[in-house]
Structure formats: C-alpha cells, structure tokens
Design a protein around this motif. Structure first.
Motif, short mmCIF file in Angstrom:
data_model
loop_
_atom_site.label_atom_id
_atom_site.label_comp_id
_atom_site.label_asym_id
_atom_site.label_seq_id
_atom_site.Cartn_x
_atom_site.Cartn_y
_atom_site.Cartn_z
N ALA A 40 0.83 -1.21 0.00
CA ALA A 40 0.00 0.00 0.00
C ALA A 40 0.86 1.26 0.00
CB ALA A 40 -0.93 0.02 1.20
N ARG A 41 1.76 1.35 0.96
CA ARG A 41 2.55 2.56 1.11
C ARG A 41 3.91 2.24 1.69
NH1 ARG A 41 -0.48 7.53 3.50
NH2 ARG A 41 1.34 8.46 2.56
N VAL A 42 4.82 3.13 1.45
CA VAL A 42 6.13 3.10 2.09
C VAL A 42 6.26 4.43 2.81
CG1 VAL A 42 8.62 2.96 1.75
CG2 VAL A 42 7.10 1.63 0.26
N VAL A 43 6.46 4.38 4.13
CA VAL A 43 6.57 5.60 4.92
C VAL A 43 7.75 5.48 5.87
CG1 VAL A 43 4.09 6.11 4.83
CG2 VAL A 43 5.01 4.80 6.74
N CYS A 44 8.16 6.62 6.37
CA CYS A 44 9.24 6.66 7.36
C CYS A 44 8.74 7.43 8.57
CB CYS A 44 10.48 7.33 6.77
SG CYS A 44 11.88 7.38 7.90
N PRO A 59 14.77 6.89 16.55
CA PRO A 59 15.44 6.88 15.24
C PRO A 59 14.43 6.59 14.14
CG PRO A 59 15.97 4.88 16.48
CD PRO A 59 15.19 5.78 17.39
N PRO A 60 14.73 7.01 12.90
CA PRO A 60 13.80 6.77 11.80
C PRO A 60 13.67 5.28 11.49
CG PRO A 60 15.69 8.08 11.06
CD PRO A 60 15.89 7.77 12.50
N VAL A 61 12.46 4.88 11.10
CA VAL A 61 12.17 3.51 10.67
C VAL A 61 11.32 3.62 9.41
CG1 VAL A 61 10.99 1.35 11.23
CG2 VAL A 61 12.20 2.60 13.03
N VAL A 62 11.67 2.85 8.36
CA VAL A 62 10.87 2.79 7.14
C VAL A 62 9.89 1.63 7.28
CG1 VAL A 62 10.91 2.36 4.65
CG2 VAL A 62 12.64 3.84 5.68
N TRP A 63 8.62 1.89 6.97
CA TRP A 63 7.56 0.90 7.10
C TRP A 63 6.96 0.58 5.74
CZ3 TRP A 63 6.76 -1.01 11.94
CH2 TRP A 63 7.25 -0.27 13.00
#
Length: 85
Positions: A40-44, A59-63
């Motif tokens: 569906a989506r790629v978000v950070c 810290p950032p995480v990409v989902w």
C-alpha cells in the motif's frame, strides 16, 4: 535468489537489485494461513507522521504497509518462503 531478514533499507535495496524493476511486488503474510497482499505505502517515521508539533526522538524507521488482499498465496511461494509443511 534468497535474502533473509533484511534489516535496513540498504539490505532491502540489495535484495531487490537482482530483479527486473518492472516485476510486480507483493507481500506474503500469515505462514499458517498464507495470503498475498499488494503493497500500500512506504513511509518513514517520524518523518512522515503528523506528530502535532511534537518531534519524536526515536530513530527513523521505514515501514512497508500492506494494501489490498490479493488472495491465497500460491503453494510455490509458500514453499520458496519455507512455509510448506
């Protein structure tokens, strides 16, 4: 080609780099009742999240978010993932 447990965006890019960029992308889930989903989506986070003006310190995480359920996972895919009995 099998890449197990990609932990970073770089690992995922490396895992995908051997495939034609036009290849369809799906997510397989639920090993006991295997289903296939579209992405569906790629978000950070926290970058893409609305945090009401409060900046998280994590810290950032990409989902990678699952999208529409496509159907049952083909047996050949369950076998390639090691989910076959």
């Amino acid at each position: 080609m099998t890449h197990e447990h990609p932990q970073t965006v770089g690992d995922l890019i490396a895992a995908l780099s051997g495939y034609d960029p036009a290849t369809l992308l799906r997510i397989a889930a639920q090993p006991g009742y295997p289903m296939e989903y579209m992405l569906a989506r790629v978000v950070c986070t926290p970058d893409d999240a609305e945090s009401w003006g409060v900046r998280p310190t994590d810290p950032p995480v990409v989902w990678l978010g699952t999208g529409e359920q496509v159907g049952y996972l083909p047996a050949i895919v369950a076998d390639a993932l090691g989910w076959s009995a």
